[in-house]
Scaffold this motif. Sequence first.
Motif, short mmCIF file in Angstrom:
data_model
loop_
_atom_site.label_atom_id
_atom_site.label_comp_id
_atom_site.label_asym_id
_atom_site.label_seq_id
_atom_site.Cartn_x
_atom_site.Cartn_y
_atom_site.Cartn_z
N ALA A 24 19.37 6.43 28.52
CA ALA A 24 18.80 7.73 28.14
C ALA A 24 17.66 8.12 29.07
O ALA A 24 17.58 9.28 29.50
CB ALA A 24 18.31 7.68 26.69
N PHE A 25 16.79 7.17 29.41
CA PHE A 25 15.70 7.47 30.34
C PHE A 25 16.25 7.87 31.70
O PHE A 25 15.80 8.85 32.30
CB PHE A 25 14.76 6.27 30.51
CG PHE A 25 13.62 6.23 29.54
CD1 PHE A 25 12.73 7.29 29.41
CD2 PHE A 25 13.40 5.10 28.76
CE1 PHE A 25 11.66 7.25 28.52
CE2 PHE A 25 12.34 5.04 27.86
CZ PHE A 25 11.47 6.12 27.75
N LEU A 26 17.23 7.13 32.21
CA LEU A 26 17.76 7.44 33.54
C LEU A 26 18.47 8.80 33.54
O LEU A 26 18.29 9.60 34.47
CB LEU A 26 18.70 6.34 34.03
CG LEU A 26 19.20 6.51 35.48
CD1 LEU A 26 18.05 6.69 36.47
CD2 LEU A 26 20.07 5.33 35.88
N THR A 27 19.23 9.09 32.50
CA THR A 27 19.89 10.39 32.39
C THR A 27 18.84 11.51 32.38
O THR A 27 18.95 12.50 33.10
CB THR A 27 20.75 10.45 31.11
OG1 THR A 27 21.75 9.44 31.20
CG2 THR A 27 21.40 11.81 30.93
N HIS A 28 17.80 11.32 31.57
CA HIS A 28 16.74 12.32 31.41
C HIS A 28 15.96 12.51 32.72
O HIS A 28 15.76 13.64 33.18
CB HIS A 28 15.81 11.87 30.28
CG HIS A 28 14.66 12.78 30.03
ND1 HIS A 28 14.78 13.99 29.39
CD2 HIS A 28 13.34 12.65 30.33
CE1 HIS A 28 13.59 14.57 29.31
NE2 HIS A 28 12.70 13.77 29.87
N LEU A 29 15.52 11.40 33.32
CA LEU A 29 14.64 11.48 34.48
C LEU A 29 15.38 11.86 35.76
O LEU A 29 14.79 12.47 36.66
CB LEU A 29 13.90 10.15 34.68
CG LEU A 29 12.93 9.77 33.56
CD1 LEU A 29 12.45 8.33 33.72
CD2 LEU A 29 11.74 10.73 33.53
N ARG A 33 21.28 13.62 38.65
CA ARG A 33 21.46 13.12 40.02
C ARG A 33 22.09 11.73 40.06
O ARG A 33 22.48 11.26 41.12
CB ARG A 33 20.13 13.10 40.77
CG ARG A 33 19.54 14.49 40.99
CD ARG A 33 18.30 14.47 41.87
NE ARG A 33 17.30 13.51 41.45
CZ ARG A 33 16.28 13.78 40.62
NH1 ARG A 33 16.15 14.98 40.11
NH2 ARG A 33 15.40 12.85 40.31
N VAL A 34 22.14 11.06 38.90
CA VAL A 34 22.70 9.72 38.82
C VAL A 34 23.74 9.69 37.72
O VAL A 34 23.51 10.25 36.64
CB VAL A 34 21.59 8.67 38.53
CG1 VAL A 34 22.17 7.27 38.40
CG2 VAL A 34 20.51 8.70 39.62
N GLU A 35 24.86 9.04 37.97
CA GLU A 35 25.87 8.84 36.93
C GLU A 35 25.44 7.60 36.14
O GLU A 35 25.19 6.55 36.74
CB GLU A 35 27.24 8.63 37.57
CG GLU A 35 28.36 8.57 36.58
CD GLU A 35 29.72 8.41 37.25
OE1 GLU A 35 30.69 8.26 36.51
OE2 GLU A 35 29.80 8.44 38.49
N VAL A 36 25.36 7.73 34.82
CA VAL A 36 24.79 6.67 34.00
C VAL A 36 25.81 6.20 32.97
O VAL A 36 26.45 7.00 32.30
CB VAL A 36 23.53 7.18 33.26
CG1 VAL A 36 22.90 6.06 32.44
CG2 VAL A 36 22.52 7.75 34.24
#
Length: 135
Positions: A24-29, A33-36
């Motif tokens: 969730a943090f990586l998707t949000h931040l 730009r990143v597939e999570v």
Amino acid sequence: MPEPRPSVLFVCVHNAGRSQMAAAFLTHLSQGRVEVRSAGSAPADSVNPAAVQAMTEVGIDIAAETPKVLTTEAVQASDVVITMGCGDTCPVFPGKTYLDWTLEDPAGQGVEAVRPIRDQIEQHVRSLLSDLQPR
């Protein structure tokens, strides 16, 4: 032609706490730009309610997420595979980056115990994101 998006897979046994918060943090931040992805070798029935509450406090809603089973395909499709300090077994493929983040397990703990884990995960994700950004 746009750069292909880097892809990251977060793995923990139950895919109900640490890996869900990290995804969730990586998707949000990363703002897309990143597939999570996130998954677990023995997924729980639902996401840890204390993790849901801890993430809601920082404005990220993971209530609708569901734990997913770890598949070989998910590992193969990811550039970076991150295990969450739970000694999870993960198929290893050449050319992938494997990281292990040692984090306390939030299972069975209240939101007070989950908040510091959430904050550690956010720091790890911010660092990871800066490493993933094209120079």
